[in-house]
Design a protein around this motif. Structure first.
Motif, mmCIF file in Angstrom:
data_model
loop_
_atom_site.group_PDB
_atom_site.id
_atom_site.type_symbol
_atom_site.label_atom_id
_atom_site.label_comp_id
_atom_site.label_asym_id
_atom_site.label_seq_id
_atom_site.Cartn_x
_atom_site.Cartn_y
_atom_site.Cartn_z
ATOM 1 N N VAL A 188 -13.838 -3.170 -9.452
ATOM 2 C CA VAL A 188 -13.102 -1.959 -10.427
ATOM 3 C C VAL A 188 -11.972 -1.540 -9.340
ATOM 4 O O VAL A 188 -10.639 -1.559 -9.900
ATOM 5 C CB VAL A 188 -13.907 -1.131 -10.668
ATOM 6 C CG1 VAL A 188 -13.025 0.070 -11.317
ATOM 7 C CG2 VAL A 188 -15.112 -1.475 -11.688
ATOM 8 N N PHE A 189 -12.168 -1.282 -8.433
ATOM 9 C CA PHE A 189 -11.213 -1.015 -7.298
ATOM 10 C C PHE A 189 -10.190 -2.055 -7.276
ATOM 11 O O PHE A 189 -8.906 -1.706 -7.263
ATOM 12 C CB PHE A 189 -11.885 -0.488 -5.794
ATOM 13 C CG PHE A 189 -10.792 0.037 -4.968
ATOM 14 C CD1 PHE A 189 -10.399 1.181 -4.729
ATOM 15 C CD2 PHE A 189 -10.226 -1.000 -3.869
ATOM 16 C CE1 PHE A 189 -9.568 1.812 -3.907
ATOM 17 C CE2 PHE A 189 -9.340 -0.436 -2.890
ATOM 18 C CZ PHE A 189 -9.176 0.850 -2.993
ATOM 19 N N GLN A 190 -10.416 -3.301 -6.895
ATOM 20 C CA GLN A 190 -9.427 -4.182 -6.746
ATOM 21 C C GLN A 190 -8.706 -4.302 -7.991
ATOM 22 O O GLN A 190 -7.410 -4.439 -7.830
ATOM 23 C CB GLN A 190 -10.262 -5.669 -6.444
ATOM 24 C CG GLN A 190 -10.560 -5.819 -5.142
ATOM 25 C CD GLN A 190 -9.552 -5.838 -4.342
ATOM 26 O OE1 GLN A 190 -8.648 -6.422 -4.232
ATOM 27 N NE2 GLN A 190 -9.706 -5.113 -2.994
ATOM 28 N N PHE A 191 -9.334 -4.341 -9.181
ATOM 29 C CA PHE A 191 -8.715 -4.390 -10.520
ATOM 30 C C PHE A 191 -7.399 -3.338 -10.637
ATOM 31 O O PHE A 191 -6.393 -3.541 -10.781
ATOM 32 C CB PHE A 191 -9.556 -4.551 -11.621
ATOM 33 C CG PHE A 191 -9.014 -4.477 -12.841
ATOM 34 C CD1 PHE A 191 -8.380 -5.618 -13.431
ATOM 35 C CD2 PHE A 191 -8.626 -3.354 -13.827
ATOM 36 C CE1 PHE A 191 -7.655 -5.692 -14.528
ATOM 37 C CE2 PHE A 191 -8.021 -3.318 -14.859
ATOM 38 C CZ PHE A 191 -7.447 -4.656 -15.349
ATOM 39 N N ILE A 192 -7.858 -1.978 -10.411
ATOM 40 C CA ILE A 192 -7.165 -0.937 -10.343
ATOM 41 C C ILE A 192 -5.866 -1.018 -9.464
ATOM 42 O O ILE A 192 -4.559 -0.973 -9.752
ATOM 43 C CB ILE A 192 -7.861 0.457 -10.482
ATOM 44 C CG1 ILE A 192 -8.839 0.496 -11.482
ATOM 45 C CG2 ILE A 192 -6.701 1.513 -10.312
ATOM 46 C CD1 ILE A 192 -9.598 1.887 -11.236
ATOM 47 N N ASN A 193 -6.313 -1.409 -8.190
ATOM 48 C CA ASN A 193 -5.160 -1.645 -7.263
ATOM 49 C C ASN A 193 -4.220 -2.788 -7.639
ATOM 50 O O ASN A 193 -2.974 -2.550 -7.459
ATOM 51 C CB ASN A 193 -5.652 -1.945 -6.024
ATOM 52 C CG ASN A 193 -4.912 -1.804 -4.732
ATOM 53 O OD1 ASN A 193 -4.207 -0.747 -4.703
ATOM 54 N ND2 ASN A 193 -4.997 -2.701 -3.830
ATOM 55 N N GLY A 194 -4.742 -3.734 -8.210
ATOM 56 C CA GLY A 194 -3.641 -4.806 -8.397
ATOM 57 C C GLY A 194 -3.035 -4.385 -9.590
ATOM 58 O O GLY A 194 -1.551 -4.718 -9.621
ATOM 59 N N LEU A 195 -3.483 -3.685 -10.661
ATOM 60 C CA LEU A 195 -2.636 -3.302 -11.869
ATOM 61 C C LEU A 195 -1.526 -2.210 -11.408
ATOM 62 O O LEU A 195 -0.493 -2.405 -11.726
ATOM 63 C CB LEU A 195 -3.726 -2.567 -12.786
ATOM 64 C CG LEU A 195 -3.041 -2.297 -14.002
ATOM 65 C CD1 LEU A 195 -3.070 -3.401 -15.006
ATOM 66 C CD2 LEU A 195 -4.019 -1.143 -14.807
ATOM 67 N N PHE A 196 -1.852 -1.336 -10.421
ATOM 68 C CA PHE A 196 -0.982 -0.248 -9.825
ATOM 69 C C PHE A 196 0.132 -1.176 -9.206
ATOM 70 O O PHE A 196 1.466 -0.763 -9.494
ATOM 71 C CB PHE A 196 -1.622 0.548 -8.951
ATOM 72 C CG PHE A 196 -0.654 1.288 -7.978
ATOM 73 C CD1 PHE A 196 -0.014 2.474 -8.539
ATOM 74 C CD2 PHE A 196 -0.468 0.752 -6.464
ATOM 75 C CE1 PHE A 196 0.889 3.020 -7.866
ATOM 76 C CE2 PHE A 196 0.386 1.636 -5.843
ATOM 77 C CZ PHE A 196 1.040 2.737 -6.350
ATOM 78 N N LEU A 197 -0.303 -2.057 -8.401
ATOM 79 C CA LEU A 197 1.025 -2.787 -7.716
ATOM 80 C C LEU A 197 1.759 -3.563 -8.760
ATOM 81 O O LEU A 197 2.757 -3.766 -8.641
ATOM 82 C CB LEU A 197 0.347 -3.776 -6.866
ATOM 83 C CG LEU A 197 -0.037 -2.907 -5.453
ATOM 84 C CD1 LEU A 197 -1.048 -3.842 -4.566
ATOM 85 C CD2 LEU A 197 1.039 -2.305 -4.654
#
Lengths: 324, 314
Positions: B35-44
């Motif tokens: 989940v963290f990776q997904f949100i981080n990727g989305l943010f970037l």
């Protein structure tokens, strides 16, 4: 006997004499050996003397009623007259307020933006994705403020700007982003982040590569989550860099970027947008009040210098390296 | 399969093997981690898009027909392709002349700045040089305190530089920051090279030209590109020192065309009466940005290196 003492005396004299000669000789020798190096430095040195130090000397006109045709020697001295006039005018309060507000916004939004971006990039697993994002977010740094503001202008104008087109076709009312003074500060800070956040993150990314990986390993074994690792490992590791950048930023309180503000400035938003540099430009270059605007600029430079020195001291007191 | 591909690519590009993954990249992902990776990727991704889309919109609109610009809200890829905006922009000599000015200032300025900066940086990098500390402080101090806009203006006008293109170059020949980066670089080169050349009878200039220059190509490229970008983006010097609109660089003209939309400002020769349309504005922006976009892929290789050098204390 006598000749022996004579010799001794002579020797002593010789030793005494040799010293100054030797020192002079050393300097001459130094120059003889390295004159080419001095020659190589000379053009740059002349540049700094003429275009940086001569203007510092030129600050004396802040205490005069300077007229170019009279020169510094011929112009009348007025002491602190211009400073008094500036501090007692309403402009001073306006400039101070605008400067502090913009600086505060910069510190609260633009400054952390780079750090957040760097940390987010540091968490990415896919190297290719990371590189692509980096390539894109560094790009705006190389674009001039004129172009940045122009791009925002064509996007936001009420006469066919894309954003207002979309708002209008959804049935909303067009928003006068560019002429409403209320929108100046948000736009200023958004543009600062848009142009600077990516580039600003490089410094933090560089210092993140030096973080001891065992710290993460240990945190992992202790069952720390990603957010906990960021909070307890990543952030403390880049603390010295953050403090250094903060000092640099504080030293620049009054250097909000002449170009950025000047390009955004118009007669409608002047009350919230005018800062020291743009004020100096208008008063000095456009209206020709040379001495008065020099006094304003002098005040700005002095405050800037004091702030850098204070910030540096403060950093050293809390146990971090200063900037210089 | 993946391994084979990787080696092929590596052999093709003759790249160094990729840096080892950091521990952060190797940790096994928990469900929360995904989940963290997904949100981080989305943010970037969103941040990158926010940086990119304005460019794409400007470029796209500049190639669209006037009709399409009026009909569509947001253009990235124009349905109709038209060069009319560009034809219009180049129909008067104004823009061409401004580009000429900018190219001249960029080329001559970068060459001059590199020459003066590198010579000074090399001289000051020699630790045995008498008076070096004083000279270094002299440079550093200019980063902390300045005489300001008006005294500088008076110096430039006393030197009779105002209203010449040299006013855009000479008053900004050396950036203290770039000089310090270069000086630190030269300082990092092993002194044994210099000693060896001295034994062979080379003088300082020969050592600089034949020993140091070949070793510092990357450093010269970085600083040169920094200077080139600065000169191309010159704006402040132009509005301070130039009153003759015929000597305006492209950045000043751009502001005039885009932001001062009253059309009479466009050309003092008064060909232009109508305020410039949206696509014409976009076309001028593209023209003013293009050189930067063209060199950007090449700068990339160097600038991270340069930016990191900058974080070394002066």
């Amino acid at each position: 006997m006598t000749s022996a003492t004579d010799n001794k005396v002579k020797k002593v004299q010789k030793v005494k004499k040799v010293k100054p000669i030797k020192k002079k000789g050393r300097l001459a020798n130094e120059f003889k050996q390295n004159w080419l190096l001095y020659l190589m430095i000379l053009p740059g040195l002349l540049y700094f003397l003429i275009f940086k130090y001569a203007p510092m000397g030129g600050l004396v006109i802040a205490f005069q009623n300077y007229f170019p045709f009279l020169g510094i020697k011929g112009s009348q001295w007025v002491g602190l007259e211009h400073f008094r006039r500036f501090f007692s005018s309403g402009d001073f309060a306006m400039l101070m307020r605008n400067t502090l507000v913009l600086f505060g916004l910069n510190l609260v939004f633009a400054f952390p933006a780079s750090i957040i971006l760097a940390i987010a990039l540091n968490e990415v697993r896919n190297t290719r994705f990371k590189k692509s994002v980096q390539t894109i977010v560094y790009l705006p740094h190389f674009i001039s403020w004129v172009i940045v503001v122009s791009i925002f202008y064509v996007l936001l104008t009420t006469e066919g700007g894309a954003i207002n087109n979309v708002i209008a076709s959804r049935g909303g009312n067009k928003i006068p982003f560019l002429t409403d003074p209320k929108w100046f500060r948000p736009l200023y800070i958004i543009q600062e982040i848009w142009k600077g956040a990516g580039w600003g993150s490089i410094v933090y990314l560089a210092s993140l590569t030096n973080v001891d990986q065992q710290l993460y390993e240990a945190a992992d074994l202790d069952g720390a989550s990603r957010m906990q690792m960021i909070w307890h490992v990543t952030l403390p590791s880049i603390r010295p860099t953050i403090i250094t950048m903060l000092i640099l930023k504080i030293g620049d309180v009054l250097e909000l970027g002449f170009e950025h503000v000047y390009v955004m400035l118009n007669s409608l938003n002047r009350g919230v947008a005018e800062i020291f540099d743009t004020f100096v430009y208008t008063a000095g270059i456009t209206n020709g009040q040379l001495s008065f605007s020099t006094a304003v600029g002098f005040f700005k430079s002095i405050v800037g210098l004091i702030l850098v020195i204070l910030a540096n001291r403060l950093a050293k007191r809390v146990g971090e390296d200063g900037v210089y | 399969m993946e391994n084979v591909d990787a080696t092929k690519v590596r052999r093709k590009k003759k790249e160094k093997p990729q840096a080892e993954l950091t521990y952060v990249q190797k940790i096994k992902l928990t469900p929360m981690g995904y989940v963290f990776q997904f949100i981080n990727g989305l943010f970037l991704t969103l941040f990158a898009l926010a940086c990119l889309i304005p460019f794409l919109n400007v470029i796209g609109t500049s190639f669209a027909t006037t009709k399409e610009v009026l009909l569509r809200d947001f253009i990235i890829i124009p349905h109709s392709f038209s060069l009319s905006a560009y034809r219009y922009v180049f129909s008067t000599p104004t823009v061409t002349r401004a580009i000429g000015v900018s190219v001249f200032v960029t080329v001559v300025g970068t060459a001059l700045s590199l020459l003066v900066t590198s010579l000074m940086a090399y001289g000051l990098s020699r630790t045995y040089l008498y008076g070096r500390r004083v000279l270094n402080f002299l440079v550093l101090f200019t980063m902390l305190f300045s005489g300001g806009m008006i005294p500088s203006f008076l110096i430039v006008s006393n030197l009779k530089l105002t209203n010449t293109l040299w006013a855009l170059i000479i008053p900004s020949t050396v950036s203290a920051y770039n000089m310090i980066i270069m000086r630190n670089f030269f300082q990092g080169i092993s002194p044994s090279l210099e000693e060896a050349a001295k034994i062979d009878g080379a003088n300082h200039l020969q050592i600089f030209g034949r020993v140091m220059l070949p070793l510092s190509k990357a450093s010269f490229a970085t600083i040169g590109l920094f200077y080139a970008v600065t000169y191309w983006n010159t704006y402040r010097s132009a509005i301070l020192y130039l009153t003759d609109t015929k000597k305006w660089p492209i950045q000043v003209l751009l502001r005039q065309i885009v932001l001062m939309s009253s059309g009479s400002d466009f050309d003092t020769g008064s060909v232009e009466v109508v305020p410039p349309s949206q696509s014409v504005r976009m076309a001028v922006i593209v023209v003013a940005t293009l050189p930067i976009l063209l060199v950007y892929p090449f700068i990339q290789r160097y600038f991270i290196h340069g930016a990191m050098l900058g974080s070394v204390k002066g």
